[in-house]
Design an enzyme around this catalytic site. Structure first.
Site, PDB file in Angstrom:
ATOM      1  N   CYS A  86       1.154  -1.097  -0.206  1.00 66.67           N
ATOM      2  CA  CYS A  86       0.333  -0.291  -0.376  1.00 66.67           C
ATOM      3  C   CYS A  86       0.856   1.684  -0.045  1.00 66.67           C
ATOM      4  O   CYS A  86       0.700   2.013  -0.580  1.00 66.67           O
ATOM      5  CB  CYS A  86      -1.069  -0.307   1.761  1.00 66.67           C
ATOM      6  N   HIS A 134      -2.431   0.828   7.071  1.00 66.15           N
ATOM      7  CA  HIS A 134      -2.627   1.227   5.613  1.00 66.15           C
ATOM      8  C   HIS A 134      -3.154   2.105   5.533  1.00 66.15           C
ATOM      9  O   HIS A 134      -3.775   3.218   5.777  1.00 66.15           O
ATOM     10  CB  HIS A 134      -4.119  -0.155   4.951  1.00 66.15           C
ATOM     11  N   HIS A 146      -5.830   1.703  -4.300  1.00 66.02           N
ATOM     12  CA  HIS A 146      -5.115   1.303  -3.018  1.00 66.02           C
ATOM     13  C   HIS A 146      -4.339  -0.168  -3.551  1.00 66.02           C
ATOM     14  O   HIS A 146      -4.414  -1.642  -5.066  1.00 66.02           O
ATOM     15  CB  HIS A 146      -5.637   0.963  -1.974  1.00 66.02           C
TER      16      HIS A 146
END
Length: 172
Positions: A86, A134, A146
């Site tokens: 990520c 994240h 993402h």
């Protein structure tokens, strides 16, 4: 034997970049991406990417670069050019725009300026979970791009489908 793979999205991005350098007008049309709906059940839904115009050139390059990676697979610790985690995706996208940001989602969550969810603009980084673990990039129209998890490609999802929203930061 070594093989070279260039995705359609990446070739399209290169064409956009060349056109932009040449001063041509480029019109982006929505593309379709397959993404997990975030329900945890592994259900796959199709989300049409509908990016909005970013507030400045660097943010636009970062958004375009991140979107061009759709379909590239997730790999923990990867920073591109063909696999990403990520924060590897977001740092890769901003590096393409000439902006250096921290490498991890935790450090990225303290970089730049805090932004209220209601004030998100394309290019803003959005963070999830406590502690932050994240990050994705907001692309406008309630969507983000993402690299979510092992076995899944970089994808566009609705921001509202993501659990554990923890805040957002504007990099440029």
């Amino acid at each position: 034997m070594t093989t070279t793979r260039t995705s359609i999205a990446r070739r399209s991005f290169r064409g956009i970049a060349v056109a932009a350098i040449a001063g041509a007008t480029v019109t982006l049309s929505p593309a379709v991406a397959s993404a997990d709906a975030g329900g945890g059940g592994g259900t796959t839904t199709t989300v049409a990417a509908a990016p909005a115009a970013a507030p400045n050139g660097a943010a636009q390059v970062a958004v375009d670069t991140a979107l061009a990676q759709r379909g590239d697979m997730y790999l923990y610790g990867a920073t591109g050019p063909d696999r990403f985690d990520c924060s590897g995706l977001t740092s890769y996208a901003y590096k393409a725009a000439g902006v250096t940001i921290p490498r991890t989602s935790k450090l990225q969550s303290t970089f730049g300026t805090a932004v209220a969810k209601a004030d998100l603009k394309p290019g803003d980084l959005v963070f999830f979970y406590s502690p932050v673990s994240h990050v994705g990039m907001y692309i406008g129209n309630g969507q983000m791009v993402h690299a979510s998890s092992a076995g899944k490609p970089v994808a566009v999802v609705n921001l509202s489908s993501m659990p554990g929203y923890a805040g957002a930061r504007r990099v440029v």
